[in-house]
Design a protein around this motif. Structure first.
Motif, short mmCIF file in Angstrom:
data_model
loop_
_atom_site.label_atom_id
_atom_site.label_comp_id
_atom_site.label_asym_id
_atom_site.label_seq_id
_atom_site.Cartn_x
_atom_site.Cartn_y
_atom_site.Cartn_z
N ILE A 7 13.47 -2.46 2.16
CA ILE A 7 13.58 -1.30 1.27
C ILE A 7 12.22 -0.94 0.66
N THR A 8 11.49 -1.93 0.17
CA THR A 8 10.19 -1.64 -0.44
C THR A 8 9.19 -1.13 0.60
N GLY A 9 9.33 -1.61 1.84
CA GLY A 9 8.47 -1.11 2.91
C GLY A 9 8.72 0.37 3.15
N LEU A 10 9.99 0.76 3.19
CA LEU A 10 10.33 2.17 3.40
C LEU A 10 9.88 3.04 2.23
N MET A 11 10.13 2.56 1.01
CA MET A 11 9.75 3.36 -0.16
C MET A 11 8.23 3.46 -0.28
N GLY A 12 7.53 2.39 0.09
CA GLY A 12 6.07 2.45 0.09
C GLY A 12 5.54 3.45 1.11
N THR A 13 6.18 3.51 2.28
CA THR A 13 5.79 4.48 3.31
C THR A 13 6.04 5.90 2.85
N ILE A 14 7.18 6.13 2.20
CA ILE A 14 7.49 7.46 1.67
C ILE A 14 6.46 7.86 0.62
N LEU A 15 6.11 6.92 -0.26
CA LEU A 15 5.10 7.21 -1.28
C LEU A 15 3.76 7.58 -0.65
N GLN A 16 3.34 6.81 0.35
CA GLN A 16 2.07 7.09 1.01
C GLN A 16 2.08 8.45 1.68
N GLU A 17 3.17 8.76 2.38
CA GLU A 17 3.28 10.06 3.04
C GLU A 17 3.29 11.19 2.01
N PHE A 18 3.96 10.95 0.88
CA PHE A 18 4.02 11.95 -0.19
C PHE A 18 2.63 12.22 -0.76
N GLN A 19 1.87 11.15 -0.96
CA GLN A 19 0.54 11.29 -1.55
C GLN A 19 -0.47 11.91 -0.58
N GLU A 20 -0.25 11.72 0.73
CA GLU A 20 -1.21 12.18 1.73
C GLU A 20 -0.80 13.48 2.42
N ARG A 21 0.34 14.06 2.02
CA ARG A 21 0.82 15.25 2.72
C ARG A 21 -0.22 16.36 2.69
N THR A 22 -0.42 16.96 3.87
CA THR A 22 -1.46 17.97 4.00
C THR A 22 -1.01 19.21 4.76
N SER A 23 0.20 19.20 5.32
CA SER A 23 0.62 20.34 6.12
C SER A 23 2.10 20.61 5.92
N THR A 24 2.57 21.70 6.49
CA THR A 24 3.98 22.06 6.38
C THR A 24 4.87 21.04 7.06
N SER A 25 4.33 20.31 8.03
CA SER A 25 5.13 19.30 8.73
C SER A 25 5.41 18.09 7.85
N SER A 26 4.67 17.95 6.74
CA SER A 26 4.86 16.79 5.86
C SER A 26 6.27 16.75 5.29
N SER A 27 6.82 17.93 4.99
CA SER A 27 8.18 17.98 4.46
C SER A 27 9.18 17.45 5.47
N THR A 28 8.97 17.75 6.74
CA THR A 28 9.85 17.25 7.79
C THR A 28 9.74 15.74 7.92
#
Length: 296
Positions: free
Chosen positions: A141-162
């Motif tokens: 669970i923490t691995g998944l939430m950490g990945t979501i946090l990283q993706e959230f912080q690094e989002r740079t394009s419209t595909s990030s929402s997907t």
């Protein structure tokens, strides 16, 4: 009592800077904002969903009637219109926590709001809002939430929402698997709360207009009066009202997500006569099934 319609309003009260980032999803690491200070918020309700993970936290949490303290590897859930409150007392040196806030719109391609209630037990109002995790489960669970946090912080394009939607879907499905395990350590404050949870679990599997409270009570090996008393004590609603609400959730999902005839939907929901279904639905929703199907 404060009611938060948007994620931004909730973050403002938590004193978390978000700029224009708080739309349909926001995730943060709890220690980044509360590691060196006590904090208290609530009671409140918010019109979005919340998933939190905590370990090593001395935090008094109340969601609905359930109270718990995530001192050791606990996953908790809050659904729209749950009444919640929490108070941070202290953190251990090895504490770790995440809070993920989201609106169903982020998952529109996969789940609608009704689907979240229908498919995920932990988002139903009458179920246990917390789950104690084993070491391997917490690592996942923490691995998944950490990945979501990283993706959230690094989002740079419209595909990030997907991408965020995909990771959130995986998290929901993984959490659901843990929640449904026979040995899952659900957190109940009392026996009545546990019975309300078991009752709702049966409703999810076997809800039907033809089934009576006595049928559910028999499967739980308790009396009908004890079932009614427990559900009323836990939810503030009668067991009949809860069953009716669940039947309506299923009816609305059936009408909005497939093109079967009203008669077919009525039969699937346990109505012997289509006119009885139409009357039932109109009484509860203020619309006929056809009107509901055609509404925006």
């Amino acid at each position: 009592m404060k009611i938060f319609d948007t994620i931004s309003e909730y973050l403002d009260v938590l004193e978390i800077e978000h700029g224009s980032e708080a739309g349909d999803l926001f995730v943060f690491k709890i220690e980044d904002y509360f590691g060196d200070r006590s904090f208290e918020v609530g009671p409140y309700r918010h019109n979005f969903f919340e998933i939190s993970y905590g370990q090593g936290h001395d935090v008094d949490v109340q969601v609905g009637d359930a109270s718990f303290n995530p001192s050791d590897k606990m996953l908790s859930f809050s659904t729209p219109f749950n009444i919640s409150s929490w108070r941070i007392n202290s953190f251990q040196d090895n504490s770790l926590g995440y809070m993920l806030l989201f609106k169903p719109e982020i998952l529109n391609k996969t789940y609608h709001r009704i689907d979240l209630y229908r498919n995920f037990q932990f988002f139903n109002i009458n179920t246990s809002p917390a789950l104690a995790l084993a070491d391997e489960e917490s690592t996942m669970i923490t691995g998944l939430m950490g990945t979501i946090l990283q993706e959230f912080q690094e989002r740079t394009s419209t595909s990030s929402s997907t991408i965020l939607s995909a990771y959130l879907t995986i998290l929901l499905e993984k959490a659901n698997n843990l929640y449904q395990q026979p040995n899952a350590q659900l957190v109940f404050s009392n026996r009545a709360e546990e019975i309300a949870f078991l009752f709702e679990s049966l409703l999810k599997e076997k809800v039907s207009y033809q089934r009576h409270l006595g049928d559910y009570a028999a499967e739980l090996n308790i009396s009908t009066s004890y079932l009614s008393e427990s559900v009323k004590k836990t939810t503030g609603k009668s067991a009949k009202a809860v069953a009716k609400e669940f039947l309506m959730l299923n009816a609305k999902a059936e009408l909005s997500q497939n093109k079967d005839t009203i008669a077919t939907v009525a039969e699937r929901l346990g109505f012997n006569d289509t006119s009885n279904f139409i009357t039932f639905f109109r009484t509860e929703a203020g619309l006929t099934p056809n009107q509901y199907r055609k509404s925006p």
